[in-house]
Design a protein around this motif. Structure first.
Motif, PDB file in Angstrom:
ATOM      1  N   HIS A  14      -2.793 -19.807  25.094  1.00 30.78           N
ATOM      2  CA  HIS A  14      -3.960 -19.127  24.577  1.00 30.78           C
ATOM      3  C   HIS A  14      -4.141 -17.756  25.237  1.00 30.78           C
ATOM      4  CE1 HIS A  14      -7.815 -18.776  22.594  1.00 30.78           C
ATOM      5  NE2 HIS A  14      -8.313 -18.314  23.727  1.00 30.78           N
ATOM      6  N   ILE A  22      -3.742 -29.215  29.391  1.00 27.03           N
ATOM      7  CA  ILE A  22      -4.792 -28.197  29.413  1.00 27.03           C
ATOM      8  C   ILE A  22      -4.212 -26.883  29.944  1.00 27.03           C
ATOM      9  CG2 ILE A  22      -6.979 -27.517  30.499  1.00 27.03           C
ATOM     10  CD1 ILE A  22      -7.833 -30.432  30.334  1.00 27.03           C
ATOM     11  N   ALA A  74      -5.084 -26.836  19.898  1.00 21.77           N
ATOM     12  CA  ALA A  74      -5.440 -27.604  21.089  1.00 21.77           C
ATOM     13  C   ALA A  74      -5.647 -29.069  20.711  1.00 21.77           C
ATOM     14  CB  ALA A  74      -6.706 -27.021  21.705  1.00 21.77           C
ATOM     15  N   ILE A 109      -2.021 -25.334  27.243  1.00 23.12           N
ATOM     16  CA  ILE A 109      -2.788 -24.666  26.179  1.00 23.12           C
ATOM     17  C   ILE A 109      -3.409 -23.382  26.708  1.00 23.12           C
ATOM     18  CG2 ILE A 109      -4.868 -24.883  24.776  1.00 23.12           C
ATOM     19  CD1 ILE A 109      -4.051 -27.844  24.439  1.00 23.12           C
ATOM     20  N   ALA A 110      -3.889 -23.422  27.959  1.00 18.68           N
ATOM     21  CA  ALA A 110      -4.472 -22.216  28.541  1.00 18.68           C
ATOM     22  C   ALA A 110      -3.437 -21.094  28.585  1.00 18.68           C
ATOM     23  CB  ALA A 110      -4.996 -22.511  29.941  1.00 18.68           C
ATOM     24  N   ILE A 155     -10.457 -25.024  24.378  1.00 18.82           N
ATOM     25  CA  ILE A 155     -10.085 -26.274  25.035  1.00 18.82           C
ATOM     26  C   ILE A 155     -11.157 -27.336  24.803  1.00 18.82           C
ATOM     27  CG2 ILE A 155      -9.771 -27.334  27.301  1.00 18.82           C
ATOM     28  CD1 ILE A 155      -8.262 -24.817  28.125  1.00 18.82           C
ATOM     29  N   PHE A 164      -3.809 -32.291  22.400  1.00 21.23           N
ATOM     30  CA  PHE A 164      -4.629 -33.277  23.114  1.00 21.23           C
ATOM     31  C   PHE A 164      -4.534 -34.652  22.456  1.00 21.23           C
ATOM     32  CE2 PHE A 164      -7.459 -29.663  24.699  1.00 21.23           C
ATOM     33  CZ  PHE A 164      -6.794 -29.632  25.901  1.00 21.23           C
TER      34      PHE A 164
END
Lengths: 342, 406
Positions: A267, A260, A218, A263-264, A131, A222
């Motif tokens: 991931h 975020i 990421a 993506i977390a 991130i 973003f």
């Protein structure tokens, strides 16, 4: 949208999901509680194998599967064994033994726990790095001059395009004993470098590889998010005297928060299934992951044995692990969703 | 000038094709084979392809594909390439057929040594033997005045001298990649110390004095080997040899020819072969004997089996061996053992001889258990005694699941 339209719109993908995700999952779940074995018999067999000039014949008792005379297939029996396969994977008796004898480190000699330790550490350590690095590239590209933007985006996306197995193999070949990078570093420092001789250097390379590979993903997300930051808020923040860091901390990051979380989520799911690094780096002696453990149970040995039941149990445990990891970010999204839906 | 060259090239290539397309008959039945991909298999399947209507699949992953492919009805392949390690699942499932009548019909040129008999029935035809034996750099040994080691103690003594002289990066090259390769090192060493793998009831018996000695010997290798030895497989050791980085290794005979391959090797003519070292005085060489050969599927028609066997015999004929003499240690008539074969032959004819790799269901499970549990010993996470206990436990769990142990 009318229900009927909606139904036909999603039907193909629901069907595919049932066929390729739900059905195998159910089958694996059932198999993790079953053991299927051939019916073995002891027979005396004389086997002759060649030396260079003459043969050696030995007669011995061999345990071989029984073959059905009519169908020509091996006779097998399937029995329900409850949680036996899970117990074989988890080896809780050894875990308690290690705890009660005070040698907690011994737990990490059991394959499952060794794999869990690495998988969790790998997932949780790479998460903030991915991130952070992704956000940094996005900010850098966003502030770059227009003429450079295209080329920079192109170059930073490249690692993400590479097939994971090929990527990890490339890193392996670069850093193995006589690889280009090792050889260069050895000449430079005058020291003998062996990156694949101990666990911590291999792990370090794995973290590096994963961040290098996933950060572009990421970054793209973003970068898209940065285009939607409200310029008025940013400008008023500047007028209020907010520094560059304060603008990032109080305006940009809160704006990107849903991304975020997204993506977390992705991931955590991807990383918990890490496999390519183990195979590519040949790290089995030092570091293994949960997904690799399942694979190892599944691969038949030379005699054709495969531990399907333990593989199923290990796969179910991996899935449970992912669900546990995802609960926190999912709860947050759920709350945001409920709060924001009015 | 140019035209003349072209004509000459054309003539040469024509000669080439006529020389290669030397099959004594025309094969009319479409046939397929699945085998490993090393040099000897390439030679044999190329020779078979000369007869036409034949498709060979050379695949190093053949061992995972073969059992399922041969179980299909009709079988996906007619001819299979196996070794004594990989023939087990086919024998167990009964998916390969007895060859005695076909041997009587087409096998006039086979020697009795080639017939792999299980309970009196010929189940496979062996074409070559393979074994791990000592390969060493003759020039280094001569320079340092070293004798060729015949026991592992002598190997370590020689390694110490070579290490002190500092002429190569690592004195010993070892195929200790965790998993199959590392397990194989133990399988070489343990019987040579007089150990037996199993008790009469199929339970593991490696937790013994011989087991401790075998582990000690493996551990003694480490100071003389590449620190990354737990990732190095046979191909990597072969390359280390070719690049002059190691002085000796207990390596597969099938890798011997690569040492003299001028395109790859910097040590052409310098690597010599000797028998695999003994683990103890008066014992057998610390290695196992392997054969590679062909099997014919059960689930095909008798006509196809007939054609497949005839074709295989064409591939395993004297002509093929003469053209590929260096590719393997052939068991086929017409083979003339060269200097590269000396070590393997010395190993195979030693007395007591090295044991053949056991083709049993239990051995497959044991091999996996060894491959998974040995690395922790070599990395120093676990001592020898605990490792032997772990191997037995790991084997017991797998053997119970596979049904060979109650």
């Amino acid at each position: 949208m009318k229900f009927k339209t909606f139904f036909w719109f999603v039907a193909p993908s629901v069907f595919m999901m049932l066929l390729f995700i739900a059905a195998p999952l159910v089958s694996v779940f059932i198999q993790s509680f079953q053991v299927t074995q051939p019916v073995m018999q002891q027979i005396e067999v004389e086997t002759c194998t060649p030396g260079f000039l003459t043969q050696t014949c030995t007669t011995e008792m061999k345990t071989v599967p029984t073959i059905d005379e009519e169908t020509g297939k091996t006779i097998t029996t399937t029995s329900w064994v409850g949680f036996q396969s899970y117990a074989n994977v988890l080896q809780m008796d050894k875990v308690w033994e290690a705890i009660s004898s005070g040698a907690v480190g011994d737990i990490l000699q059991i394959d499952f726990w060794k794999a869990l330790r690495f998988t969790l550490m790998f997932t949780l350590l790479t998460l903030p790095l991915v991130i952070g690095v992704g956000l940094m590239i996005a900010l850098a590209v966003n502030n770059a001059a227009k003429a450079f933007k295209g080329p920079i985006i192109f170059v930073s996306l490249l690692p993400f395009i590479i097939t994971p197995v090929i990527g990890s193999l490339s890193i392996y070949w670069l850093f193995v004993g006589d690889g280009i990078l090792t050889a260069t570093l050895e000449r430079w420092t005058g020291q003998d470098i062996a990156m694949f001789a101990q666990a911590w250097t291999i792990e370090l390379l794995m973290y590096f590889y994963r961040v290098w590979h996933v950060a572009p993903f990421a970054f793209v997300i973003f970068y898209a998010g940065l285009q939607t930051v409200n310029m008025d808020t940013l400008e008023s923040a500047i007028i209020d005297g907010a520094s560059r860091f304060e603008r990032l901390r109080y305006v940009i990051v809160p704006h990107l928060m849903p991304l975020i979380i997204f993506i977390a989520l992705i991931h955590l799911m991807d990383c918990y299934r890490t496999f390519e690094e183990i195979v590519g780096f040949r790290s089995q002696a030092h570091v293994i992951s949960l997904q690799w453990l399942t694979y190892d149970f599944m691969v038949p040995d030379d005699a054709g044995n495969r531990a399907i039941s333990r593989a199923s149990a290990s796969a179910m445990l991996t899935m449970i692990g992912i669900v546990v990891l995802l609960i926190l970010p999912l709860r947050r999204t759920w709350r945001d969703h409920k709060g924001g839906a009015h | 000038m140019y035209l003349k060259k072209l004509a000459l090239a054309g003539a040469v290539s024509l000669m080439g094709t006529s020389a290669f397309a030397a099959c004594s008959y025309e094969n009319t039945v479409p046939l397929k084979s699945l085998s490993a991909g090393f040099e000897a298999w390439k030679a044999v399947t190329d020779a078979m392809a000369e007869c036409g209507n034949f498709k060979a699949e050379l695949d190093q992953e053949f061992r995972t594909k073969q059992p399922a492919a041969f179980e299909a009805n009709p079988s996906l392949y007619h001819i299979g390439g196996v070794s004594n390690g990989t023939v087990t699942p086919l024998l167990n499932a009964g998916t390969i057929r007895p060859l005695d009548d076909l041997v009587a019909k087409y096998g006039q040129n086979l020697s009795p040594n080639q017939l792999i008999k299980v309970d009196g029935k010929t189940m496979a035809i062996a074409m070559m033997v393979n074994t791990q034996h000592l390969m060493y750099r003759e020039d280094i040994f001569n320079d340092l005045g070293l004798e060729v080691p015949t026991t592992w103690d002598e190997v370590f003594a020689a390694a110490e001298t070579i290490k002190e002289a500092g002429v190569v990066d690592h004195a010993i090259g070892a195929t200790m990649k965790s998993g199959w390769n590392l397990a194989q090192e133990f399988v070489n060493m343990y019987p040579a110390f007089g150990g037996a793998f199993f008790n009469a009831d199929n339970s593991a018996a490696v937790n013994s004095e011989a087991g401790m000695k075998a582990l000690e010997t493996l551990a003694k290798t480490l100071p003389y080997a590449d620190p990354e030895v737990l990732v190095s497989d046979s191909t990597y050791v072969q390359q280390q040899f070719q690049q002059g980085k190691i002085a000796m290794s207990n390596l597969w005979a099938s890798r011997g020819a690569a040492m003299d391959d001028e395109a790859e090797s910097t040590v052409v003519g310098k690597v010599k072969m000797a028998a695999a070292p003994l683990a103890m005085e008066g014992g057998a060489p610390a290695t196992t004997l392997w054969w590679d050969g062909i099997v014919i599927a059960s689930n095909i028609t008798d006509e196809e089996a007939d054609a497949a066997f005839r074709l295989a015999m064409e591939g395993l004929d004297e002509e093929m061996v003469k053209a590929n003499n260096g590719a393997a240690i052939w068991l086929v008539k017409g083979y003339e053992p060269g200097p590269l074969a000396a070590g393997a032959i010395a190993t195979a004819t030693a007395s007591p001889a090295a044991p053949p790799y056991p083709s049993t269901t239990q051995m497959g499970l044991m091999h996996t258990a060894l491959g998974n549990e040995l690395p922790a010993f070599l990395t120093g996470e676990r001592d020898a005694a605990a490792t032997l206990v772990a191997i037995e436990e790991s084997y017991a769990t797998a053997a119970k699941e596979a049904g060979v142990l109650k």
